[in-house]
Design a protein around this motif. Structure first.
Motif, PDB file in Angstrom:
ATOM      1  N   UNK C  32       0.810  -1.225   0.000  1.00 14.14           N
ATOM      2  CA  UNK C  32       0.000   0.000   0.000  1.00 14.14           C
ATOM      3  C   UNK C  32       0.840   1.270   0.000  1.00 14.14           C
ATOM      4  N   UNK C  33       0.187   2.363  -0.367  1.00 13.67           N
ATOM      5  CA  UNK C  33       0.745   3.720  -0.236  1.00 13.67           C
ATOM      6  C   UNK C  33       1.868   4.020  -1.228  1.00 13.67           C
ATOM      7  N   UNK C  34       1.889   3.296  -2.335  1.00 14.32           N
ATOM      8  CA  UNK C  34       2.872   3.581  -3.379  1.00 14.32           C
ATOM      9  C   UNK C  34       2.199   4.436  -4.441  1.00 14.32           C
ATOM     10  N   UNK C  35       2.843   5.505  -4.836  1.00  5.34           N
ATOM     11  CA  UNK C  35       2.285   6.373  -5.879  1.00  5.34           C
ATOM     12  C   UNK C  35       2.140   5.574  -7.172  1.00  5.34           C
ATOM     13  N   UNK C  36       0.942   5.611  -7.759  1.00  6.74           N
ATOM     14  CA  UNK C  36       0.727   4.851  -8.988  1.00  6.74           C
ATOM     15  C   UNK C  36      -0.424   5.440  -9.784  1.00  6.74           C
ATOM     16  N   UNK C  37      -0.158   5.648 -11.064  1.00  6.53           N
ATOM     17  CA  UNK C  37      -1.227   6.069 -11.966  1.00  6.53           C
ATOM     18  C   UNK C  37      -0.935   5.467 -13.334  1.00  6.53           C
ATOM     19  N   UNK C  38      -1.843   5.656 -14.245  1.00  5.08           N
ATOM     20  CA  UNK C  38      -1.622   5.136 -15.590  1.00  5.08           C
ATOM     21  C   UNK C  38      -0.325   5.677 -16.191  1.00  5.08           C
ATOM     22  N   UNK C  39       0.049   6.861 -15.790  1.00  2.49           N
ATOM     23  CA  UNK C  39       1.270   7.453 -16.345  1.00  2.49           C
ATOM     24  C   UNK C  39       2.530   6.700 -15.958  1.00  2.49           C
ATOM     25  N   UNK C  40       2.436   5.906 -14.906  1.00  2.00           N
ATOM     26  CA  UNK C  40       3.596   5.100 -14.526  1.00  2.00           C
ATOM     27  C   UNK C  40       3.705   3.836 -15.361  1.00  2.00           C
ATOM     28  N   UNK C  41       2.625   3.475 -16.026  1.00  2.00           N
ATOM     29  CA  UNK C  41       2.595   2.207 -16.760  1.00  2.00           C
ATOM     30  C   UNK C  41       2.672   2.435 -18.260  1.00  2.00           C
ATOM     31  N   UNK C  42       1.964   3.454 -18.723  1.00  2.00           N
ATOM     32  CA  UNK C  42       1.829   3.648 -20.169  1.00  2.00           C
ATOM     33  C   UNK C  42       3.170   3.760 -20.909  1.00  2.00           C
ATOM     34  N   UNK C  43       4.140   4.499 -20.379  1.00  2.00           N
ATOM     35  CA  UNK C  43       5.405   4.622 -21.133  1.00  2.00           C
ATOM     36  C   UNK C  43       6.076   3.277 -21.404  1.00  2.00           C
ATOM     37  N   UNK C  44       5.979   2.367 -20.449  1.00  2.00           N
ATOM     38  CA  UNK C  44       6.591   1.054 -20.646  1.00  2.00           C
ATOM     39  C   UNK C  44       5.840   0.270 -21.715  1.00  2.00           C
ATOM     40  N   UNK C  45       4.531   0.432 -21.728  1.00  2.00           N
ATOM     41  CA  UNK C  45       3.744  -0.222 -22.779  1.00  2.00           C
ATOM     42  C   UNK C  45       4.096   0.368 -24.147  1.00  2.00           C
ATOM     43  N   UNK C  46       4.292   1.663 -24.166  1.00  2.00           N
ATOM     44  CA  UNK C  46       4.613   2.301 -25.436  1.00  2.00           C
ATOM     45  C   UNK C  46       5.943   1.785 -25.990  1.00  2.00           C
ATOM     46  N   UNK C  47       6.888   1.511 -25.101  1.00  2.00           N
ATOM     47  CA  UNK C  47       8.171   0.967 -25.559  1.00  2.00           C
ATOM     48  C   UNK C  47       8.005  -0.386 -26.238  1.00  2.00           C
ATOM     49  N   UNK C  48       7.059  -1.171 -25.705  1.00  2.00           N
ATOM     50  CA  UNK C  48       6.875  -2.521 -26.229  1.00  2.00           C
ATOM     51  C   UNK C  48       6.017  -2.559 -27.480  1.00  2.00           C
ATOM     52  N   UNK C  49       5.197  -1.547 -27.655  1.00  2.00           N
ATOM     53  CA  UNK C  49       4.140  -1.542 -28.665  1.00  2.00           C
ATOM     54  C   UNK C  49       4.672  -1.897 -30.053  1.00  2.00           C
ATOM     55  N   UNK C  50       3.970  -2.772 -30.752  1.00  2.00           N
ATOM     56  CA  UNK C  50       4.404  -3.096 -32.110  1.00  2.00           C
ATOM     57  C   UNK C  50       4.121  -1.930 -33.055  1.00  2.00           C
ATOM     58  N   UNK C  51       4.643  -2.049 -34.239  1.00  2.00           N
ATOM     59  CA  UNK C  51       4.323  -1.071 -35.273  1.00  2.00           C
ATOM     60  C   UNK C  51       5.100   0.217 -35.157  1.00  2.00           C
ATOM     61  N   UNK C  52       6.184   0.205 -34.410  1.00  2.00           N
ATOM     62  CA  UNK C  52       6.924   1.453 -34.213  1.00  2.00           C
ATOM     63  C   UNK C  52       8.073   1.619 -35.200  1.00  2.00           C
TER      64      UNK C  52
END
Lengths: 361, 361, 361, 361
Positions: C32-52
């Protein structure tokens, strides 16, 4: 995950049949650097040991536990603790009758149906003999709790009902518990029970009972909602004990009769801490310990091993009658007390480590 | 193993808070080639849905389930089944009071103490809203049981006590269960309950109750002694439901009052099969199903959300009084019926697969 | 335990098929109590994303992650974190060919054989699409590690070999990794690879590769011997990624050629701390982290989706030839880099919590 | 889940230190009615036993296994199988040096750092002595596989490289494996190795090696994607063995150099069954067994116990030099062969039961 282990981080796995060479267990996840020797375990086993009064089975086992691993220079090392108890009372007796006939109310029929084979000697794996390893694991769990919780955790149990005879809770006295063969906290009831159980025993009958266990000084915060709630795991722990048919926490079934006003555990600040005004909840809210005393009870059925003949069937599918002669407990609930304490201890130790893992301590 | 999953081979994990965007679950281990669509799940959710009578909370949720994975051309594929229900009734209301104050009898205090943070809106994770996913998982478990057990397994539940008012078991009628808002199998009692509960509701109070669930046509052999006994896992399953304080199997606590003779379930051969003469055991012996009907009961406390002010404390450590206005269940036990059925279904489905894994079917 | 979850205390379960409505996961055990939002996850997904780049499949997915639960006011609450990504690129295309034919080297045949049914659209569950959820879980794991380990844990990966072309380790430059479409730490090799892979791509062929991942500033003490050793769990984590055929720690297979003298990681005290003189072990001894950088590599086979016809069979048991036209990766190893990082992150987060549970932090 | 158990349905937990009174294990989930006695286990232990040639440590252990439970009249009963081996060679020797000094390349330092205590005698829990129980569990797993898979499953291993000296695969001869002390399938290489290893041994040095294990006649369908893929669990199983630094399946790292055309395992129908034209995949596709022979390899580092002094530190934080005199293996890879076979056997047995549980057999 085949059913013979309990716990997640403090996890123990037991093995052994009633009449095999030995029973044992492995406790994985014991924190390191905790003082531990056979002397920390043996007294709890001695409390559970059968044959200590005329009210429990006359089978005699030395029940001498040996630590095989996980301890070095009398301290735990963090590696698995292996425990072993040799079975010394393996009388070579004639089991031909029990081999073929299913004792009603016992696991004979279901083990045979499930596995297509069973070690019928003394009940094999389904024997209460296995509970010795629960008590041993519980002794180690107590050490863990006392080592990690400032002030230690006190876990103790008592028998609160023998068949029709309940205790008078106003006479509850923990010091009385050790003074009678029933772990009865009401000295007056204990005397009544002695007479009553003598009658049961002599008639070859048996009777059920209710056991209550409590844990004091449990830290607030233990329990992992929403499936591994502390009360859910306690319910599983107690229901897994032989002959147990019911489990309740706090007011339990009595809570079904109460109104919200009657059942409320109000809170007030006291000396800078939250103080509950009552404990209907039994120390658990939302599946998490409140810091109050945890209170649980379990109902134990009368043993099915009785003198009067019971209708049954044999392995070949013939109708037969079965009656039990010989050494048996007229009230198995008595021996459930140390086992219930042990199961509460292992459940709390496991949840303490789990809570520490996710949330820190 | 952080507490939000249930089961071993048929294992589901739930997530979601009362007022978040959605709740959901993943069911891993569903056998392949079983017919499954939203239509198999939605009716069970509709049964549980609040706001269907004046006796349950007036919160209204569409509770429309979507299958996100694990099903192809209306059959399961053996891959995880993802289920999602969007939360539609997230009224923007003022939670400032509940944010700071711990409602007595609720999980507010313990969640705050355990995690140091809590989503207070509607109870967050501790809300009964989560049980919708149990019901959804239970619907899938029913499909598994019906697919693998010849003749199918019938799982149904009823409310057998509302506070002081128990049913008369001699009037038990399963068809009556759907005809009243209480899942009461005794039509006469149902009428009495209606009046009684109106009074409770109008006074802003609440009352406890007892729910009974049964499973018919369960194969003999399910259960993994000695810790994952079928009754132990049922106890855990039921005790993990919100507000449950007690669980019993078969005669349960009443067995503590019986003698061995009274409690015996004698057996005779009948049409070439073992036939039990009674079912004190509730269909489980030695932790393994006997083939008889499985019978379990659970006691549910009155909700702590009542109108009369209760002493409590706030997050800053001040004494406060808390009273609950607004939409709440006067008897939460009612809504426990479909949830109890679901938990029994998932427990049986899991044990069926485990038994098949170790012993074959 | 049906295979779609990873970890013990930090445990995530994924679901979803390539062409279903969505993929998702539940992470249970997040402290608990760890700062977390979509912004912490999305960049990593963007790195993996196909079609780049032209070197990865031209399938285009927005891969926009939504947090459905477990976070309140941008901090984790200790309850399960539900994540969802909707599948946006579900072209309605003709799958009739792939429906009947088993693509060699793919999981088509084995899924059909195991489950007797399969979602053939885009590979269904066996598609690399599932790895998006690994990356999402890895992003959360990074937050956990950074929150609990002073100074944070740096986890990064690189591709060190493309078919016959290995990097020159003397030119290793972490800053180069982001400057080329191959995550190649050797800028010179990256140029060579670009030409080489263009040839592979144009010929409709494919090629294998090797990925290396490291974790810096890992605390000493992580790993649970003797079966859940840190290296054993890393091996499982990496080998579970699509197309991986080999895993090694530290010197790995090269260690088989060394003598004890050559392989020794000698120690000396330095500034009051133990300092290793080399890191043949890859940061793990006896299954427990040493405090040195953890180094792991994985070998990825060439994708079996190639233009030249391959002998195969169909579901009816006829010999057929299969060739793949359309959007596919000429070197799937490239997209393995962010996935390998993620799997290392989740393994470390889980072991950090487990270590904290048993031993404290 | 504290690290000393392996498997899900066929799950074994080991305990014991090198110089404690005994080592042992509990195997939970063994299917019932399988013929089993000590004679089924002892031969496999004898194969692993040290002290059988001058190329392995001269420590001598009788390694006599006793079955303590789970077997009745020479058949398994479905209850846990407890196994015990007493440690007979516990020389009372002076461990004062090793007590204080961390041997480089060993687990001394990391155990001390993790647990704050360690049983330093002979390496304690980190000793290869523990692998005896893996071999014992593997023997039971073989019985399970042979009992449930028509025709039985053949699991065997060989050493394919000793330091710089690889075998010539064209000379592979399984019958040669038992004729030399190295489990070498190339008789000519074995002679070369003998000379080579004599030199290593006499110089007090050590050398690494590579072991290959195969399983023939494995049914198609084993493996639980996407995290408990069969190859992922094999990777974990092998990497958990002492001194292993790399694991590969099929072509493994060599696959990284191949094109899609070179790596393809084409299929054709043959006698009404799917026949693969090659086995680059090592018998596993998408994490599920294909029915082909499963092929795995592991790289083992040279033991760090060598004569030449190595820089190290002691518990008090002083720089020290450590050199090893006495009984040690010049090439520990040799003894890895029976252990690798055993770990492959337990992994397959577990996956067989899991597959049976979810999908039926």
């Amino acid at each position: 995950m085949a059913g013979n282990a309990f716990g997640t981080l403090f996890r123990f796995t037991t093995f052994g049949e009633s009449h095999g060479p030995a029973i044992g267990c492995v406790i994985d996840g014991v924190p390191p650097r905790i003082a531990l020797s056979e002397n920390d375990i043996q007294p709890w086993l001695d409390r559970r040991k059968p044959g200590q009064s005329r009210y429990t089975t006359q089978r005699r086992e030395a029940d001498e536990v040996k630590i095989l691993s996980g301890v070095f220079e009398d301290r735990t090392t963090g590696t698995p603790v292996g425990l072993l108890i040799e079975n010394t009372d393996q009388r070579s007796k004639d089991y031909s009758e029990i081999a073929e006939r299913f004792r009603p109310g016992h696991a004979d029929y279901t083990y045979q149906a499930k596995y297509g084979i069973r070690d019928y000697r003394g009940g094999g794996r389904s024997s209460a003999r296995e509970t010795a390893m629960r008590v041993a694991a519980g002794a180690v769990a107590r050490k863990v709790l006392d080592s990690l919780v400032p002030g230690g955790v006190v876990i103790r149990g008592a028998m609160v009902r023998m068949g029709p005879h309940a205790i008078d809770r106003s006479r509850w006295d923990w010091t009385a518990v050790g003074d009678n063969p029933f772990w009865c906290p009401d000295a007056q009831a204990a005397e009544q029970w002695a007479d009553y159980l003598d009658g049961i025993r002599k008639s070859g009958s048996s009777i059920g009972g209710i056991v209550e266990v409590v844990a004091e000084n449990v830290p607030v915060g233990l329990g992992e909602p929403v499936y591994d709630k502390l009360d859910a795991d306690i319910a599983k722990a107690l229901m897994s004990i032989n002959a147990v048919k019911g489990v309740e926490i706090g007011d339990g079934f009595a809570a079904a009769l109460l109104s919200g006003e009657e059942n409320a555990d109000q809170m007030r600040m006291q000396d800078g801490k939250v103080a509950f005004q009552s404990n209907h909840a039994g120390g658990i809210l939302g599946g998490i310990s409140t810091g109050q005393t945890i209170v649980a009870r379990m109902a134990i059925k009368p043993t099915s091993s009785i003198l009067s003949p019971q209708a049954s069937v044999d392995r070949q599918g013939n109708d037969v009658d079965v009656s039990t002669k010989g050494r048996h407990d007229p009230c198995v609930a008595i021996r459930g007390v140390p086992v219930a304490e042990a199961m509460l201890a292992v459940t709390l130790a496991d949840h303490l480590l789990r809570h520490r893992g996710q949330c820190g301590l």
